[in-house]
Write a protein that holds these residues in place. Structure first.
Motif, PDB file in Angstrom:
ATOM      1  N   ARG A   1       0.843  -1.200   0.000  1.00  0.00           N
ATOM      2  CA  ARG A   1       0.000   0.000   0.000  1.00  0.00           C
ATOM      3  C   ARG A   1       0.876   1.247   0.000  1.00  0.00           C
ATOM      4  O   ARG A   1       2.035   1.215   0.408  1.00  0.00           O
ATOM      5  CB  ARG A   1      -0.916   0.019   1.225  1.00  0.00           C
ATOM      6  CG  ARG A   1      -1.842  -1.182   1.308  1.00  0.00           C
ATOM      7  CD  ARG A   1      -2.891  -0.974   2.377  1.00  0.00           C
ATOM      8  NE  ARG A   1      -3.709  -2.173   2.550  1.00  0.00           N
ATOM      9  CZ  ARG A   1      -4.881  -2.198   3.163  1.00  0.00           C
ATOM     10  NH1 ARG A   1      -5.380  -1.081   3.677  1.00  0.00           N
ATOM     11  NH2 ARG A   1      -5.571  -3.311   3.283  1.00  0.00           N
ATOM     12  N   SER A   2       0.302   2.353  -0.409  1.00  0.00           N
ATOM     13  CA  SER A   2       1.022   3.619  -0.370  1.00  0.00           C
ATOM     14  C   SER A   2       1.306   4.003   1.082  1.00  0.00           C
ATOM     15  O   SER A   2       0.631   3.535   2.007  1.00  0.00           O
ATOM     16  CB  SER A   2       0.197   4.728  -1.022  1.00  0.00           C
ATOM     17  OG  SER A   2      -0.886   5.089  -0.177  1.00  0.00           O
ATOM     18  N   HIS A   3       2.291   4.876   1.274  1.00  0.00           N
ATOM     19  CA  HIS A   3       2.617   5.268   2.650  1.00  0.00           C
ATOM     20  C   HIS A   3       1.449   6.003   3.285  1.00  0.00           C
ATOM     21  O   HIS A   3       1.280   5.969   4.500  1.00  0.00           O
ATOM     22  CB  HIS A   3       3.896   6.105   2.690  1.00  0.00           C
ATOM     23  CG  HIS A   3       3.775   7.501   2.200  1.00  0.00           C
ATOM     24  ND1 HIS A   3       3.657   7.810   0.864  1.00  0.00           N
ATOM     25  CD2 HIS A   3       3.738   8.685   2.852  1.00  0.00           C
ATOM     26  CE1 HIS A   3       3.565   9.117   0.734  1.00  0.00           C
ATOM     27  NE2 HIS A   3       3.605   9.679   1.920  1.00  0.00           N
ATOM     28  N   ILE A   4       0.608   6.656   2.476  1.00  0.00           N
ATOM     29  CA  ILE A   4      -0.556   7.346   3.029  1.00  0.00           C
ATOM     30  C   ILE A   4      -1.598   6.327   3.497  1.00  0.00           C
ATOM     31  O   ILE A   4      -2.168   6.459   4.589  1.00  0.00           O
ATOM     32  CB  ILE A   4      -1.149   8.318   1.990  1.00  0.00           C
ATOM     33  CG1 ILE A   4      -0.163   9.466   1.754  1.00  0.00           C
ATOM     34  CG2 ILE A   4      -2.498   8.864   2.447  1.00  0.00           C
ATOM     35  CD1 ILE A   4      -0.536  10.373   0.604  1.00  0.00           C
ATOM     36  N   ALA A   5      -1.834   5.300   2.698  1.00  0.00           N
ATOM     37  CA  ALA A   5      -2.793   4.261   3.093  1.00  0.00           C
ATOM     38  C   ALA A   5      -2.303   3.525   4.340  1.00  0.00           C
ATOM     39  O   ALA A   5      -3.099   3.174   5.220  1.00  0.00           O
ATOM     40  CB  ALA A   5      -3.010   3.282   1.943  1.00  0.00           C
ATOM     41  N   VAL A   6      -0.998   3.295   4.423  1.00  0.00           N
ATOM     42  CA  VAL A   6      -0.429   2.641   5.613  1.00  0.00           C
ATOM     43  C   VAL A   6      -0.609   3.544   6.840  1.00  0.00           C
ATOM     44  O   VAL A   6      -0.992   3.076   7.923  1.00  0.00           O
ATOM     45  CB  VAL A   6       1.060   2.305   5.386  1.00  0.00           C
ATOM     46  CG1 VAL A   6       1.725   1.850   6.685  1.00  0.00           C
ATOM     47  CG2 VAL A   6       1.206   1.228   4.312  1.00  0.00           C
ATOM     48  N   ALA A   7      -0.355   4.842   6.674  1.00  0.00           N
ATOM     49  CA  ALA A   7      -0.531   5.785   7.791  1.00  0.00           C
ATOM     50  C   ALA A   7      -1.976   5.781   8.260  1.00  0.00           C
ATOM     51  O   ALA A   7      -2.240   5.786   9.480  1.00  0.00           O
ATOM     52  CB  ALA A   7      -0.110   7.190   7.372  1.00  0.00           C
TER      53      ALA A   7
END
Length: 421
Positions: free
Chosen positions: A90-96
Motif C-alpha cells: 500500500r502507499s505510505h498514506i494508506a499505511v498511515a
C-alpha cells in the motif's frame, strides 16, 4: 470569532491545561485546599526513582514515546511487523491511515481494566492484563477485521462497523466471562458507537465511510483520494511538518462530543474539562480546568504513525503530562501530594469530585516540575516529556504501587465508566 468560540478554543489549548493546573497547584501550596497539602521536598527522590527506572529499562537512553505502540510490543512480540506485513504494497498514506485507525480505537478502548481481567493471546500463547492486555486484544481485533465493515479490507476502521459494536461483541473481543470481568464494558461499547456517529457526521474529513485514519490527510493537507489498488502510487503529502498541539486540536474538534462525562460549556461538549474555583483564567472559560487526558494519550500515540509516514512532529512538549492513576498515584505514594484525610482511599472517587480534579491538576503541574530534574539526573537535557512519561513516570507509578499494595493497585480507586481513566 464569538466569545463562545474563543472560550472553547481556550479550553482545547494545552497551554490552558498547564496554566489552570499551575493555578490549582499554587492554591494548594498556599494552604487553600481542604483536600491536599504538598511536600515538594520529596520531588528530588521521585526524580531519582524515575531516572533510575528509565536507565534500567533503556540503558542507552533511547527512550521511545509514551504511546499505545509500547503496549503492542508486550511480551516481546513484534506486532507492528505483523501489521506492516499485512499492509505491504500500500502507499505510505494508506499505511498511515491504517496505523491511525488502529491507534484511535485501541486508545479509546484503553482505560482501567480492573485487577481481575486477563487476555490470552492465541498467537503468542501469552497472557496479559491491564493496559497491555487491552492493547493486545484490540490489536488482534483490528487484524481480524472487527472494526471494518468491508471483508475485503479488514485492517481498517469505519463508521458502519463501529455503529454495530455492542457490549456482547466487545466481550467477545476481550474474552470477558464471569471469571474474567472487565471494568466498564458497556461504557467502552457506547464510546465506540458514539465514535462511529462522529465519523459519519463529518464526511468532509473522514470521507463517506467514516475512516478515522483520514486525520492524516486533514493534518498534512493531502487532498482526499479514493483508496487505490495497492500497486497504484499516491502523491506524497503536501506538508511534512505538523505541531503536536495541532494533532490534539484536531482530535478535540472532531471527537469532543463522544465523551460521556456530560461536561458541556455553554452548550458545547468539552470532554475532559471540569470547573474548579481555583482554576483562574480570563474570559468566559475562567474557572474551568481542562485535562483531555485520553485525547492527549491519543496524541502521544499518534506521533509515531505520523513520523513513520515521513511527517515531522514539532512542539512535543506543548502537550502535558497525563493526569491518570499511575502518574497521580506515584505522587501520592511518594508523599509529594499529601491527602489531608488519612482515609482518602476508603471509597471510590468520581472524576467530577473536587478531590479528583485537584489531584489531577497537581499531577500535571508536578510532572512539569519533575521533568527538568529527571533530565538533569540523566544528563539528557533535550529529553521530551513524552519520553520521560514512558521511561519513566508511568512505570514508576506502577512500580511504587506494587511495592505498597498487593497486585499493584493504585492508591485511589476511581468510579469510572472506562473513558476518563
Amino acid at each position: 470569532m464569538s466569545e463562545l468560540d474563543a472560550a472553547v478554543r481556550t479550553l482545547r489549548d494545552p497551554a490552558t491545561i498547564r496554566a489552570r493546573c499551575a493555578a490549582i497547584a499554587a492554591f494548594v501550596a498556599a494552604g487553600g485546599s481542604e483536600h491536599f497539602t504538598l511536600d515538594r521536598s520529596k520531588l528530588d527522590a521521585v526524580a531519582q526513582r524515575i531516572a533510575a527506572l528509565s536507565r534500567a529499562r533503556f540503558p542507552e537512553l533511547k527512550i521511545p514515546y509514551h504511546s499505545r505502540w509500547r503496549h503492542f510490543e508486550a511480551g516481546g512480540v513484534d506486532r507492528k511487523g505483523e501489521l506492516d506485513a499485512k499492509l505491504a504494497g500500500r502507499s505510505h498514506i494508506a499505511v498511515a491511515r491504517a496505523r491511525i485507525d488502529l491507534t484511535l480505537v485501541s486508545v479509546l478502548l484503553d482505560a482501567g481494566a480492573g485487577p481481575d481481567w486477563r487476555y490470552r493471546e492465541a498467537e503468542s500463547g501469552q497472557s496479559f492484563g491491564r493496559s497491555e492486555g487491552l492493547g493486545v486484544a484490540s490489536f488482534r481485533a483490528f487484524l481480524a477485521g472487527r472494526f471494518s465493515s468491508d471483508a475485503g479490507d479488514p485492517v481498517r476502521v469505519d463508521a458502519a462497523a463501529l455503529l454495530r459494536l455492542d457490549a456482547a461483541a466487545l466481550a467477545e473481543v476481550f474474552q470477558v466471562r464471569a471469571d474474567n470481568p472487565l471494568v466498564g464494558l458497556d461504557g467502552r461499547a457506547a464510546l465506540m458507537r458514539r465514535l462511529g456517529e462522529a465519523l459519519r457526521a463529518q464526511p468532509q474529513t473522514f470521507t463517506s465511510i467514516g475512516q478515522p485514519g483520514h486525520l492524516f490527510d486533514a493534518l498534512t493537507h493531502h487532498p482526499h483520494a479514493p483508496r487505490l489498488h495497492h500497486h497504484h502510487p499516491q502523491p506524497a503529502p503536501l506538508h511534512h511538518h505538523v505541531q503536536a498541539s495541532r494533532i490534539l486540536g484536531a482530535l478535540l474538534e472532531a471527537f469532543s462530543g463522544i465523551w460521556p462525562s456530560g461536561q458541556v460549556f455553554e452548550g458545547v461538549p468539552v470532554g475532559d474539562a471540569w470547573p474548579h474555583p481555583a482554576a483562574g483564567g480570563e474570559g468566559a472559560s475562567a474557572g474551568w480546568v481542562p485535562f483531555h487526558k485520553l485525547s492527549q494519550w491519543l496524541s502521544y500515540s499518534l506521533l509515531e504513525p505520523f513520523e513513520w509516514a515521513g511527517v515531522q512532529v514539532g512542539g512535543l512538549d506543548d502537550l502535558t503530562g497525563l493526569p491518570e492513576y499511575r502518574n497521580g498515584g506515584l505522587l501520592i505514594d511518594a508523599g509529594v501530594i499529601v491527602p489531608r484525610d488519612a482515609a482518602f482511599a476508603a471509597r471510590p472517587r468520581l472524576p467530577s469530585e473536587p478531590w479528583v480534579i485537584e489531584w489531577r491538576a497537581l499531577t500535571v503541574a508536578l510532572l512539569d516540575e519533575l521533568a527538568p530534574r529527571v533530565r538533569e539526573v540523566l544528563g539528557a537535557p533535550a529529553l521530551p516529556l513524552a519520553c520521560i512519561l514512558e521511561g519513566g513516570s508511568w512505570a514508576a507509578g506502577r512500580q511504587i504501587a506494587a511495592e505498597r499494595r498487593p497486585g499493584g493497585a493504585p492508591p485511589v480507586a476511581i468510579e469510572s465508566d472506562g473513558t476518563v481513566f
